[in-house]
Design a protein around this motif. Structure first.
Motif, PDB file in Angstrom:
ATOM      1  N   ALA A 197      47.669  50.345  49.545  1.00  0.00           N
ATOM      2  CA  ALA A 197      46.445  50.554  48.311  1.00  0.00           C
ATOM      3  C   ALA A 197      46.497  52.187  47.967  1.00  0.00           C
ATOM      4  CB  ALA A 197      45.099  50.152  48.791  1.00  0.00           C
ATOM      5  N   SER A 215      47.280  52.745  44.022  1.00  0.00           N
ATOM      6  CA  SER A 215      46.284  53.371  43.302  1.00  0.00           C
ATOM      7  C   SER A 215      46.880  54.552  42.560  1.00  0.00           C
ATOM      8  CB  SER A 215      44.913  53.539  43.922  1.00  0.00           C
ATOM      9  OG  SER A 215      45.134  54.476  45.018  1.00  0.00           O
ATOM     10  N   SER A 216      47.519  55.366  43.335  1.00  0.00           N
ATOM     11  CA  SER A 216      47.968  56.762  42.815  1.00  0.00           C
ATOM     12  C   SER A 216      49.051  56.330  41.694  1.00  0.00           C
ATOM     13  CB  SER A 216      48.945  57.379  43.814  1.00  0.00           C
ATOM     14  OG  SER A 216      48.117  57.666  45.054  1.00  0.00           O
ATOM     15  N   THR A 248      47.079  55.246  38.697  1.00  0.00           N
ATOM     16  CA  THR A 248      46.185  56.399  38.063  1.00  0.00           C
ATOM     17  C   THR A 248      47.252  57.003  37.173  1.00  0.00           C
ATOM     18  OG1 THR A 248      44.503  56.223  39.780  1.00  0.00           O
ATOM     19  CG2 THR A 248      44.976  58.432  38.574  1.00  0.00           C
ATOM     20  N   GLY A 308      39.519  55.117  35.025  1.00  0.00           N
ATOM     21  CA  GLY A 308      39.970  55.230  36.391  1.00  0.00           C
ATOM     22  C   GLY A 308      39.789  53.773  37.274  1.00  0.00           C
ATOM     23  N   GLY A 309      38.750  53.101  36.814  1.00  0.00           N
ATOM     24  CA  GLY A 309      38.149  51.982  37.242  1.00  0.00           C
ATOM     25  C   GLY A 309      39.221  50.832  37.305  1.00  0.00           C
ATOM     26  N   ILE A 315      42.089  51.698  39.998  1.00  0.00           N
ATOM     27  CA  ILE A 315      41.554  51.432  41.339  1.00  0.00           C
ATOM     28  C   ILE A 315      41.432  49.817  41.309  1.00  0.00           C
ATOM     29  CG2 ILE A 315      39.695  51.567  42.896  1.00  0.00           C
ATOM     30  CD1 ILE A 315      41.519  54.103  42.478  1.00  0.00           C
ATOM     31  N   SER A 316      40.893  49.088  40.592  1.00  0.00           N
ATOM     32  CA  SER A 316      40.970  47.770  40.747  1.00  0.00           C
ATOM     33  C   SER A 316      41.955  46.796  40.566  1.00  0.00           C
ATOM     34  CB  SER A 316      39.962  47.202  39.580  1.00  0.00           C
ATOM     35  OG  SER A 316      40.322  47.430  38.259  1.00  0.00           O
ATOM     36  N   ALA A 351      44.836  48.133  41.905  1.00  0.00           N
ATOM     37  CA  ALA A 351      45.407  48.511  43.082  1.00  0.00           C
ATOM     38  C   ALA A 351      44.742  47.359  43.923  1.00  0.00           C
ATOM     39  CB  ALA A 351      45.156  49.928  43.693  1.00  0.00           C
ATOM     40  N   MET A 352      43.448  47.032  43.879  1.00  0.00           N
ATOM     41  CA  MET A 352      42.833  46.409  44.837  1.00  0.00           C
ATOM     42  C   MET A 352      43.181  44.832  44.629  1.00  0.00           C
ATOM     43  SD  MET A 352      38.926  44.588  44.558  1.00  0.00           S
ATOM     44  CE  MET A 352      39.320  43.972  43.225  1.00  0.00           C
TER      45      MET A 352
END
Length: 138
Positions: A12, A16-17, A20, A51-52, A55-56, A58-59
């Motif tokens: 994760a 996310s990195s 992003t 950014g959401g 992150i989402s 990656a989730m």
């Protein structure tokens, strides 16, 4: 199970990195930028928004991997497809509202309405009733 949790955390973090970094590159093409002004925005240069999405993404990737491939945490997805589907739809509502807000700006009441819709989807999916799974995670 601990090794699966560590792998999930590292995956994760890596996803996310990467997402992003990609978003920072692509955000200006879609108008997802925040420009400094003299009133509220005190940053010195243009900043990428959205950014959401990263992150989402990656989730969703990590949840997909957990659901599709054999691992010690996969048991939590079995029989709870509707609940986790509701979780994904609820997250999509939040990300969509947040992205629209980043792009064009929304009034507070519209954002609140989106958050309420998202919460109602989550409640209706039954994920919040799956308390027996939360005790198994610890």
């Amino acid at each position: 199970m601990l090794s699966t949790k560590i792998f999930l955390f590292l995956g994760a973090f890596a996803a996310s990195s990467v997402f992003t970094a990609l978003l920072c590159r692509w955000a200006p093409r879609f108008g997802l930028i925040d420009k400094p002004d003299e009133r509220r925005k005190m940053h010195g240069q243009v900043v990428a928004l959205g950014g959401g999405i990263a992150i989402s993404g990656a989730m969703a990737l990590c949840m997909g991997i957990l659901a599709l491939f054999p691992n010690s945490l996969r048991v939590f997805f079995e029989g709870e497809l509707l609940a986790y589907g509701g979780y994904v739809v609820s997250a999509l509502v939040l990300v969509t509202v947040g992205t629209i807000d980043d792009r064009i700006g929304l009034r507070g009441r519209v954002k609140l309405a989106g958050q309420i819709v998202s919460a109602l989807i989550l409640i209706a999916s039954g994920l919040l009733r799956s308390e027996e799974h939360t005790s198994e995670l610890q």
